[in-house]
Design an enzyme around this catalytic site. Structure first.
Site, PDB file in Angstrom:
ATOM      1  N   GLY A   8      10.017   0.098 -13.915  1.00 20.67           N
ATOM      2  CA  GLY A   8      11.309   0.534 -13.379  1.00 20.67           C
ATOM      3  C   GLY A   8      12.331  -0.576 -13.507  1.00 20.67           C
ATOM      4  N   GLY A  18       4.250  -0.792 -13.595  1.00 22.25           N
ATOM      5  CA  GLY A  18       5.551  -0.276 -13.170  1.00 22.25           C
ATOM      6  C   GLY A  18       6.662  -0.825 -14.038  1.00 22.25           C
ATOM      7  N   VAL A  54      12.816  -3.350 -11.871  1.00 16.80           N
ATOM      8  CA  VAL A  54      12.278  -4.716 -11.830  1.00 16.80           C
ATOM      9  C   VAL A  54      11.325  -4.941 -13.007  1.00 16.80           C
ATOM     10  CG1 VAL A  54      10.892  -6.363 -10.511  1.00 16.80           C
ATOM     11  CG2 VAL A  54      12.519  -4.884  -9.325  1.00 16.80           C
ATOM     12  N   LYS A  79      17.917  -5.036   9.755  1.00 16.18           N
ATOM     13  CA  LYS A  79      17.787  -3.845   8.916  1.00 16.18           C
ATOM     14  C   LYS A  79      18.415  -2.688   9.690  1.00 16.18           C
ATOM     15  CE  LYS A  79      15.537  -2.635   5.047  1.00 16.18           C
ATOM     16  NZ  LYS A  79      15.337  -3.401   3.818  1.00 16.18           N
TER      17      LYS A  79
HETATM   18  P1  NAD Z   1      11.803   1.695  -9.572  1.00 15.48           P
HETATM   19  O1  NAD Z   1      11.696   2.953  -8.796  1.00 15.48           O
HETATM   20  O2  NAD Z   1      12.972   1.475 -10.477  1.00 15.48           O
HETATM   21  O3  NAD Z   1      10.484   1.486 -10.473  1.00 15.48           O
HETATM   22  C1  NAD Z   1       9.192   1.769 -10.048  1.00 15.48           C
HETATM   23  C2  NAD Z   1       8.406   2.188 -11.288  1.00 15.48           C
HETATM   24  O4  NAD Z   1       7.030   2.290 -10.927  1.00 15.48           O
HETATM   25  C3  NAD Z   1       8.838   3.537 -11.860  1.00 15.48           C
HETATM   26  O5  NAD Z   1       9.064   3.404 -13.248  1.00 15.48           O
HETATM   27  C4  NAD Z   1       7.650   4.444 -11.557  1.00 15.48           C
HETATM   28  O6  NAD Z   1       7.484   5.467 -12.527  1.00 15.48           O
HETATM   29  C5  NAD Z   1       6.512   3.453 -11.576  1.00 15.48           C
HETATM   30  N1  NAD Z   1       5.310   3.885 -10.867  1.00 15.48           N
HETATM   31  C6  NAD Z   1       5.205   4.614  -9.739  1.00 15.48           C
HETATM   32  N2  NAD Z   1       3.910   4.812  -9.429  1.00 15.48           N
HETATM   33  C7  NAD Z   1       3.174   4.172 -10.381  1.00 15.48           C
HETATM   34  C8  NAD Z   1       1.777   4.018 -10.608  1.00 15.48           C
HETATM   35  N3  NAD Z   1       0.854   4.548  -9.814  1.00 15.48           N
HETATM   36  N4  NAD Z   1       1.388   3.294 -11.692  1.00 15.48           N
HETATM   37  C9  NAD Z   1       2.313   2.751 -12.519  1.00 15.48           C
HETATM   38  N5  NAD Z   1       3.636   2.882 -12.345  1.00 15.48           N
HETATM   39  C10 NAD Z   1       4.065   3.589 -11.298  1.00 15.48           C
HETATM   40  O7  NAD Z   1      11.698   0.519  -8.484  1.00 15.48           O
HETATM   41  P2  NAD Z   1      12.122  -1.008  -8.661  1.00 15.48           P
HETATM   42  O8  NAD Z   1      13.491  -1.195  -8.134  1.00 15.48           O
HETATM   43  O9  NAD Z   1      11.771  -1.461 -10.019  1.00 15.48           O
HETATM   44  O10 NAD Z   1      11.138  -1.681  -7.605  1.00 15.48           O
HETATM   45  C11 NAD Z   1       9.771  -1.892  -7.894  1.00 15.48           C
HETATM   46  C12 NAD Z   1       9.074  -2.539  -6.711  1.00 15.48           C
HETATM   47  O11 NAD Z   1       9.731  -3.775  -6.397  1.00 15.48           O
HETATM   48  C13 NAD Z   1       9.123  -1.726  -5.417  1.00 15.48           C
HETATM   49  O12 NAD Z   1       7.924  -1.976  -4.697  1.00 15.48           O
HETATM   50  C14 NAD Z   1      10.306  -2.325  -4.666  1.00 15.48           C
HETATM   51  O13 NAD Z   1      10.176  -2.137  -3.263  1.00 15.48           O
HETATM   52  C15 NAD Z   1      10.163  -3.792  -5.039  1.00 15.48           C
HETATM   53  N6  NAD Z   1      11.399  -4.570  -4.929  1.00 15.48           N
HETATM   54  C16 NAD Z   1      12.480  -4.252  -5.699  1.00 15.48           C
HETATM   55  C17 NAD Z   1      13.637  -5.016  -5.611  1.00 15.48           C
HETATM   56  C18 NAD Z   1      14.840  -4.708  -6.484  1.00 15.48           C
HETATM   57  O14 NAD Z   1      15.726  -5.573  -6.591  1.00 15.48           O
HETATM   58  N7  NAD Z   1      14.907  -3.549  -7.131  1.00 15.48           N
HETATM   59  C19 NAD Z   1      13.707  -6.085  -4.706  1.00 15.48           C
HETATM   60  C20 NAD Z   1      12.573  -6.407  -3.936  1.00 15.48           C
HETATM   61  C21 NAD Z   1      11.430  -5.630  -4.070  1.00 15.48           C
END
Ligand code: NAD
Length: 373
Positions: A183, A181, A185, A81
């Site tokens: 977002g 959530g 994912v 990293k």
């Molecule tokens: P993102 O920022 O696109 O989405 C996160 C969502 O969670 C947002 O819509 C936000 O409004 C919502 N949120 C925040 N606090 C909240 C709460 N208290 N209650 C409900 N919803 C809430 O992020 P992402 O890329 O979708 O990633 C989501 C998770 O998956 C993170 O923990 C990230 O580390 C993990 N992750 C993502 C990937 C990837 O490919 N994007 C890969 C591995 C792990």
């Protein structure tokens, strides 16, 4: 700053590189944790750390996590990293990322970088100008673009695995899944779950996302915090870490937990408690490895179909974790660590006798991908 003390405390890293270029405004640290299985792959995080010591601890911790994630995913990758110290909103420049790229290049493929929190595809384009050892570059350059749909597909496989283990069939028809959530994912996951016939409930703090997705699929909406303790078969955290903690664990009403979020357990003891409660927990880094699998496919010459196909491996990886947990009567988060450690140990000991094809650094990305196949 007690550097060697930190390195010993946070996991016996192979190499830690401090990158400094005053003119380009670059202060970065690259940590290579373990390259037994292959080159260390992990994103570059840009963050305004309160101190350089915080940045060092973060990069040591995150790179070790990548070693376990890649090993448990069955990939020929090690863990690494990088962190760039600075404000990602105001301090980014072309020179900074190109200077960083020259450091990555100097490692000859022992470390391969990608996007992470605070960095974008555009930043990786600058890195790519100085080194081929970067993934997550734009589709136009032969890259894989946004990993989220692949992470979501792997998460779907994780949900199927817990359901198979608990109910004896991996069908999600009428299985109640609560997604926290929506977002990148979570929204993709909801689409997959609906297609599988699951009964999905959703929550997000962003009401626009809730409205859009609930209207698209006509889903039940829960309160963003209340969803953690809602009545369901599977709770799928896809927002924040540490949602299973001292405050929530006693009130859970789900039978299984499998989600895309990182660091779902506030502490390892919460995994032990889930086992005592009879709630099946799919360890987060095994579930959310789909994004890493996607960039791994980029190293071989990218194909979206192959990347989706690869993410189905999450199912088998979890079944393996559950078997170790049962055989050894240990919680699943510890079983996942054992799976990763055993693979590193077994493959590493093979190479003590004769070098395998991923055992020495690469001089070009082409040489690396040829040897990976
Ligand atoms: P993102 O920022 O696109 O989405 C996160 C969502 O969670 C947002 O819509 C936000 O409004 C919502 N949120 C925040 N606090 C909240 C709460 N208290 N209650 C409900 N919803 C809430 O992020 P992402 O890329 O979708 O990633 C989501 C998770 O998956 C993170 O923990 C990230 O580390 C993990 N992750 C993502 C990937 C990837 O490919 N994007 C890969 C591995 C792990």
């Amino acid at each position: 700053m007690f550097t060697f003390e930190h390195i010993e405390k946070h996991g016996e890293h192979e190499e830690v590189i401090f990158c400094h270029n005053k003119k380009a405004g670059l202060k970065a640290i690259i940590a290579i944790h373990n390259t037994t299985l292959g080159p260390a792959l992990g994103g570059t995080r840009m963050w305004n750390y309160a101190s350089e010591e915080d940045a060092l601890v973060d990069v040591l911790r995150l790179s070790k996590g990548m070693t376990y994630k890649a090993a448990a995913a069955g990939l020929n990758l090690g863990g690494g990293k990088a962190v760039i110290i600075g404000d990602s909103k105001t301090q980014k420049t072309e020179a900074m990322f190109r200077a960083f790229g020259t450091y990555v290049n100097s490692l000859q493929g022992k470390y391969i970088t990608a996007e992470d929190v605070g960095t974008t595809v555009k930043d990786m384009e600058y890195v790519f100008m100085e080194t081929p050892f970067v993934t997550g570059i734009p589709v136009a350059f032969g890259g894989s673009g946004d990993p989220s749909p692949y992470t979501a597909h792997g998460t779907l496989m994780g949900i199927k695995a817990v359901v198979k283990e608990k109910y004896g069939s991996d069908s999600l028809q009428d299985v109640k899944v609560a997604v926290q959530g929506l977002g990148n994912v979570g929204s993709n996951l909801v689409d997959f779950l609906v297609k599988e016939g699951a009964v999905v409930s959703i929550a997000d703090i962003d009401q626009d996302k809730v409205k859009m997705i609930s209207e698209k699929h006509n889903l039940k909406v829960e309160d963003p915090n209340g969803i953690i303790t809602s009545e369901c078969d599977v709770f799928a955290p896809c927002a924040l870490g540490a949602v299973i903690n001292d405050d929530t664990i006693g009130n859970l009403k789900c039978k299984m937990i499998a989600g895309g979020a990182n660091n779902i357990l506030a502490e390892s003891k919460h995994g032990d408690q889930l086992m005592e409660l009879g709630i099946l927990y799919a360890p987060d880094y095994v579930v959310n490895a789909g994004g890493l699998m996607n960039v791994f496919v980029e190293l071989e010459g990218y194909s979206s179909d192959r990347a989706f196909e690869k993410t189905t491996q999450v199912f088998d990886n979890l079944m393996h974790v559950f078997k170790i947990a049962k055989d050894e009567n240990i919680p699943t988060q510890k079983a996942a660590d054992r799976l990763a450690e055993r693979r590193i140990d077994e493959i590493g000991s093979l190479r003590k006798q004769h070098h395998g094809r991923t055992a020495r650094p690469f001089s070009t990305l082409k040489e690396m991908t040829t040897r990976q196949k």
